[in-house]
Design a protein around this motif. Structure first.
Motif, PDB file in Angstrom:
ATOM      1  N   ARG A 101       0.865  -1.189   0.000  1.00  0.00           N
ATOM      2  CA  ARG A 101       0.000   0.000   0.000  1.00  0.00           C
ATOM      3  C   ARG A 101       0.896   1.233   0.000  1.00  0.00           C
ATOM      4  N   LEU A 102       0.748   2.088  -1.004  1.00  0.00           N
ATOM      5  CA  LEU A 102       1.614   3.253  -1.172  1.00  0.00           C
ATOM      6  C   LEU A 102       0.798   4.529  -1.010  1.00  0.00           C
ATOM      7  N   PHE A 103       1.226   5.368  -0.069  1.00  0.00           N
ATOM      8  CA  PHE A 103       0.574   6.644   0.192  1.00  0.00           C
ATOM      9  C   PHE A 103       1.401   7.774  -0.432  1.00  0.00           C
ATOM     10  N   GLU A 104       0.748   8.657  -1.156  1.00  0.00           N
ATOM     11  CA  GLU A 104       1.398   9.848  -1.691  1.00  0.00           C
ATOM     12  C   GLU A 104       0.815  11.074  -1.008  1.00  0.00           C
ATOM     13  N   LEU A 105       1.694  11.910  -0.440  1.00  0.00           N
ATOM     14  CA  LEU A 105       1.263  13.154   0.187  1.00  0.00           C
ATOM     15  C   LEU A 105       1.789  14.349  -0.600  1.00  0.00           C
ATOM     16  N   ASP A 106       0.922  15.280  -0.886  1.00  0.00           N
ATOM     17  CA  ASP A 106       1.327  16.547  -1.483  1.00  0.00           C
ATOM     18  C   ASP A 106       0.135  17.496  -1.457  1.00  0.00           C
TER      19      ASP A 106
END
Length: 271
Positions: A101-106
């Protein structure tokens, strides 16, 4: 589409253009099939500084991208968090283990641009991808938790091209939050920059015409203090120079002393 992006976020378009260039080389260190689309869609944000700026950062971006690709896959963590993800396409282009599971924050503005480009390419992630619109100056940790992040699961954290844009105080605040969210066995990696040496990227950038549009945004992050800071907060760090990696990747001639820190969490400060 890029007019609403903050200045720091616009640099991601330039990085995408350099990833596209590297991907076009017969001896490429990685393949990013989405980079050219990002660069084309964000063309209006690309600098007009010419060859000097591109030459300065092309090798750095190529080595950095390959190093972080290898780091994330080798970490073996079921959760991945990419902080200030920008136009990172690793969720789509890397061969992730089943169940990742990959989370991207921006920032929301970044994702508005990014998702439109990805949709135009009919991009399908190779893992479970979770987009988390958040400002890293605010309570991003709460937003990450609300998106399903589990602080009890070992996590591979990536802060690519991020800390140099933060003051030391803000960099410590960010990494303290990472430490609090990290279970034992978690990993973290980011650039290790030396600002005072003649052959550092900082010094070379300051001597390159046109680079000031990027370097004026640099605040230094932790600088030389990163390994010691990590040791003091439950991490076991290792440092590798870009020169070492350049030789390993068959790209000799990289003389800068800058490099990368990778650290393993030994103890959790989770509250």
């Amino acid at each position: 589409m890029t007019e609403s992006l903050p200045a720091v976020s616009r640099t991601a378009v330039g990085v995408a253009a350099l990833r596209a260039y590297e991907s076009s080389r017969p001896d490429r260190l990685f393949d990013d099939p989405y980079a050219a689309a990002f660069a084309e869609a964000g063309r209006s944000a690309l600098p007009a500084a010419g060859e000097g700026l591109g030459a300065l950062f092309a090798q750095q971006v190529a080595i950095r991208t390959r190093f972080y690709d290898d780091y994330l896959l080798a970490a073996g963590c079921p959760q991945v968090v990419v902080l200030a993800a920008g136009l990172d396409a690793r969720a789509f282009r890397l061969a992730w283990p089943l169940g990742t599971r990959l989370f991207e924050l921006d920032l929301p503005e970044v994702f508005a641009f990014k998702e439109a480009v990805l949709a135009g390419r009919d991009a399908t992630p190779a893992c479970e991808r979770v987009v988390v619109p958040a400002d890293l100056r605010d309570d991003w940790a709460a937003a990450l938790r609300a998106a399903g992040f589990d602080p009890g699961v070992p996590t591979a954290w990536l802060a690519e091209g991020l800390l140099v844009y933060l003051s030391r105080e803000d960099a410590e605040k960010l990494l303290s939050a990472v430490s609090e969210l990290s279970a034992p066995g978690s990993r973290v990696s980011f650039e290790h920059r030396k600002t005072e040496t003649r052959d550092s990227l900082f010094a070379r950038a300051n001597a390159t015409p046109g680079a000031e549009r990027v370097t004026r945004l640099w605040l230094g992050g932790l600088g030389d203090a990163a390994p010691d800071w990590l040791r003091g907060h439950g991490w076991e760090p290792t440092v590798v120079s870009r020169a070492e990696l350049a030789a390993e990747y068959g790209r000799p001639g990289e003389e800068t002393v800058d490099g990368f820190v990778t650290a393993r969490c030994q103890s959790s400060t989770l509250r």
